[in-house]
Write a protein that holds these residues in place. Structure first.
Motif, short mmCIF file in Angstrom:
data_model
loop_
_atom_site.label_atom_id
_atom_site.label_comp_id
_atom_site.label_asym_id
_atom_site.label_seq_id
_atom_site.Cartn_x
_atom_site.Cartn_y
_atom_site.Cartn_z
N PHE A 32 0.84 -1.19 0.00
CA PHE A 32 0.00 0.00 0.00
C PHE A 32 0.88 1.25 0.00
CE2 PHE A 32 -2.02 3.42 2.45
CZ PHE A 32 -3.18 3.61 1.71
N SER A 33 0.45 2.29 -0.72
CA SER A 33 1.21 3.54 -0.73
C SER A 33 0.26 4.72 -0.87
CB SER A 33 2.22 3.54 -1.88
OG SER A 33 1.56 3.47 -3.13
N CYS A 34 0.70 5.87 -0.32
CA CYS A 34 -0.02 7.12 -0.47
C CYS A 34 0.97 8.25 -0.24
CB CYS A 34 -1.19 7.22 0.53
SG CYS A 34 -0.66 7.29 2.27
N VAL A 63 -6.19 14.65 -0.13
CA VAL A 63 -6.48 15.11 -1.50
C VAL A 63 -5.69 14.33 -2.56
CG1 VAL A 63 -7.06 17.44 -0.76
CG2 VAL A 63 -4.69 16.89 -1.33
N ARG A 64 -4.92 13.36 -2.11
CA ARG A 64 -4.12 12.58 -3.05
C ARG A 64 -4.59 11.12 -3.06
NH1 ARG A 64 -2.43 14.92 -6.80
NH2 ARG A 64 -0.72 13.45 -7.11
N PRO A 65 -4.43 10.40 -4.18
CA PRO A 65 -4.92 9.02 -4.27
C PRO A 65 -4.14 8.05 -3.37
CG PRO A 65 -3.71 9.61 -6.25
CD PRO A 65 -3.85 10.87 -5.45
N MET A 66 -4.78 6.92 -3.09
CA MET A 66 -4.16 5.81 -2.37
C MET A 66 -4.09 4.63 -3.32
SD MET A 66 -6.14 6.06 1.28
CE MET A 66 -6.38 7.65 2.12
N THR A 67 -2.97 3.89 -3.27
CA THR A 67 -2.75 2.82 -4.26
C THR A 67 -2.32 1.52 -3.60
OG1 THR A 67 -2.10 4.45 -5.93
CG2 THR A 67 -1.46 2.16 -6.34
N LEU A 68 -2.88 0.42 -4.08
CA LEU A 68 -2.44 -0.91 -3.69
C LEU A 68 -1.77 -1.53 -4.91
CD1 LEU A 68 -2.45 -3.09 -1.44
CD2 LEU A 68 -4.52 -4.03 -2.52
N THR A 69 -0.48 -1.84 -4.79
CA THR A 69 0.32 -2.33 -5.92
C THR A 69 0.65 -3.81 -5.72
OG1 THR A 69 1.26 -0.13 -6.23
CG2 THR A 69 2.41 -1.97 -7.27
N SER A 126 -2.25 -3.01 -10.25
CA SER A 126 -2.52 -2.14 -9.11
C SER A 126 -3.98 -1.70 -9.13
CB SER A 126 -1.61 -0.91 -9.12
OG SER A 126 -1.92 -0.07 -10.22
N VAL A 127 -4.44 -1.24 -7.99
CA VAL A 127 -5.74 -0.57 -7.90
C VAL A 127 -5.53 0.74 -7.17
CG1 VAL A 127 -7.07 -2.72 -7.96
CG2 VAL A 127 -6.37 -1.77 -5.76
N THR A 128 -6.34 1.75 -7.51
CA THR A 128 -6.16 3.09 -6.93
C THR A 128 -7.50 3.63 -6.44
OG1 THR A 128 -4.33 3.50 -8.45
CG2 THR A 128 -5.29 5.41 -7.37
N PHE A 129 -7.45 4.34 -5.32
CA PHE A 129 -8.63 5.02 -4.79
C PHE A 129 -8.37 6.52 -4.92
CE2 PHE A 129 -8.19 0.93 -2.80
CZ PHE A 129 -9.46 0.38 -2.91
N LYS A 130 -9.15 7.17 -5.79
CA LYS A 130 -8.81 8.54 -6.20
C LYS A 130 -9.71 9.64 -5.64
CE LYS A 130 -6.72 7.16 -10.59
NZ LYS A 130 -6.72 7.33 -12.06
N GLN A 131 -10.77 9.30 -4.94
CA GLN A 131 -11.68 10.35 -4.53
C GLN A 131 -11.09 11.21 -3.40
OE1 GLN A 131 -15.05 7.92 -3.02
NE2 GLN A 131 -14.92 9.20 -1.20
N LEU A 132 -11.69 12.35 -3.18
CA LEU A 132 -11.26 13.22 -2.09
C LEU A 132 -11.73 12.63 -0.76
CD1 LEU A 132 -12.05 16.74 -3.59
CD2 LEU A 132 -9.81 15.64 -3.36
N PHE A 133 -10.84 12.56 0.20
CA PHE A 133 -11.18 11.96 1.49
C PHE A 133 -11.32 13.06 2.55
CE2 PHE A 133 -8.55 8.98 -0.91
CZ PHE A 133 -9.38 7.86 -0.94
N ALA A 134 -12.17 12.80 3.50
CA ALA A 134 -12.34 13.74 4.61
C ALA A 134 -11.09 13.71 5.50
CB ALA A 134 -13.56 13.36 5.43
N GLU A 135 -10.73 14.87 6.02
CA GLU A 135 -9.56 14.94 6.91
C GLU A 135 -9.81 14.12 8.18
OE1 GLU A 135 -8.01 18.74 7.75
OE2 GLU A 135 -8.09 19.44 5.66
N ARG A 136 -8.76 13.46 8.63
CA ARG A 136 -8.76 12.65 9.85
C ARG A 136 -9.72 11.46 9.78
NH1 ARG A 136 -5.87 15.36 13.61
NH2 ARG A 136 -5.60 17.62 13.29
N ALA A 137 -10.19 11.14 8.59
CA ALA A 137 -11.08 9.98 8.45
C ALA A 137 -10.27 8.69 8.58
CB ALA A 137 -11.77 10.02 7.09
#
Length: 346
Positions: free
Chosen positions: A250-252, A264-270, A309-320
């Protein structure tokens, strides 16, 4: 008596002068055992023909044990160099001889010194191996050896083996046949060529499952023979490395190594090996009130396509807070289970 002596001396002097001015071949190649032959080249110590003369004769007669394989044509490259080009590379197990053509003379009248030359192509050797040695291989990898000519299956079985890091003994090979062989050759687009010359294409595998990340040698040993019984005399090894065990990481993006992921940046599972698209699409990033579907690294394709890989690109809430979950039985496209499965849910 003096007349006889004078006549003998003159004859001897004439013979010596003829020998001294005989046209000589200074080099001829190939000679001896040579694995791959397409051309014979002879070089002379002085001009042997009037270069450009279309009627200039060949200085040598070429004959081979396989008359069909020995077909070809000769040509003068210069007034001092002649070449004989075979129609195709000579197959293994062929012996050829070259004899000076009787009566051949240079434009100056120097006769070509009588001599003979021989060479042979030895036993089978590997022209190409697939996969290439630059590729990491599967734990149950299939290989195809493209040879320069036919080799018997029995001699391949006896004289080809695998050396595996960590094992103190040779691992024999298993020759592929039937459906396994047909599908492999078709995938490599060698099926049509193999239909014409089946014994030129050896399909095989090491006769045991290879350890992940191990170094492996595929060895083409001495003693592989042609159907006529001519054996190769040179051992050749091909070096490989087995691929690493299947794993996911996992990376971000973060402000620093200890910080949380930037929302505000994507998260990726490689993945370090391809995963079937349908299975990868089932990875979920779960929050307190939502389950987020991934974006795959390949925009189009059917469910059997593989992704890395798969990526999660949506905007996430802070401290979620989120949990990354994998579907049950998660594996790569080869069916290998995830080595670090205990790290998930993450």
């Amino acid at each position: 008596m003096n007349n006889i002596r004078n006549t003998f001396a003159a004859t001897a002097l004439l013979a010596f002068a003829s020998w001294a001015h005989a046209l000589q071949i200074t080099s001829l190649s190939p000679q001896g055992e040579v694995a791959q032959v397409r051309q014979v080249v002879a070089k002379f110590d002085e001009g042997a023909v009037n270069f450009g003369d279309p009627k200039a004769p060949a200085p040598l007669v070429v004959s081979c044990s396989d008359a069909q394989a020995g077909k070809g044509s000769g040509r003068w490259i210069s007034d001092r160099e002649w070449a004989f080009e075979f129609e195709k590379d000579l197959p293994p197990g062929v012996s050829c001889s070259l004899q000076v053509r009787a009566g051949f003379q240079s434009p100056k009248g120097a006769a070509l010194a009588a001599n003979s030359y021989k060479f042979n192509t030895g036993g089978p050797f590997v022209q190409q191996v697939r996969p290439g040695t630059y590729q990491r291989i599967d734990e149950e990898q299939f290989f195809v050896l493209q040879l320069n000519g036919p080799a018997t299956l029995a001699s391949l079985q006896a004289n080809v083996w695998c050396n595996v890091e960590g094992l103190g003994e040779k691992v024999p090979v298993r020759l592929l046949d039937g459906k396994e062989r047909q599908e492999l050759l078709k995938a490599l687009r060698l099926d049509k060529a193999a239909e014409k010359e089946p014994l030129r294409y050896a399909s095989l595998a090491c006769n045991r499952k290879l350890p992940a990340a191990a170094k492996v040698q595929l060895v083409f040993g001495k003693g592989v023979v042609t159907p006529t019984g001519v054996a190769n005399s040179i051992e050749k090894s091909f070096n490989y490395e087995v691929r690493e065990p299947f794993s996911a990481s996992f990376s971000c993006e973060r402000e620093n190594a200890q910080a949380a992921c930037l929302p505000v940046r994507p998260m990726t599972l490689t993945f370090n090996a391809p995963v079937v698209r349908k299975l990868a699409a089932q990875v979920r990033l779960k929050g307190a009130s939502e389950s987020i579907l991934p974006t795959l690294d390949k925009a189009e394709g059917d469910d059997e396509d593989a992704v890395n890989s798969v990526t999660f690109k949506q905007l996430f809430a802070e401290r979620a807070q989120f949990t990354l979950e994998l579907p049950a039985g998660f594996q790569d496209a080869s069916g290998r289970p995830l080595r670090n499965a205990e790290s998930f849910p993450l």
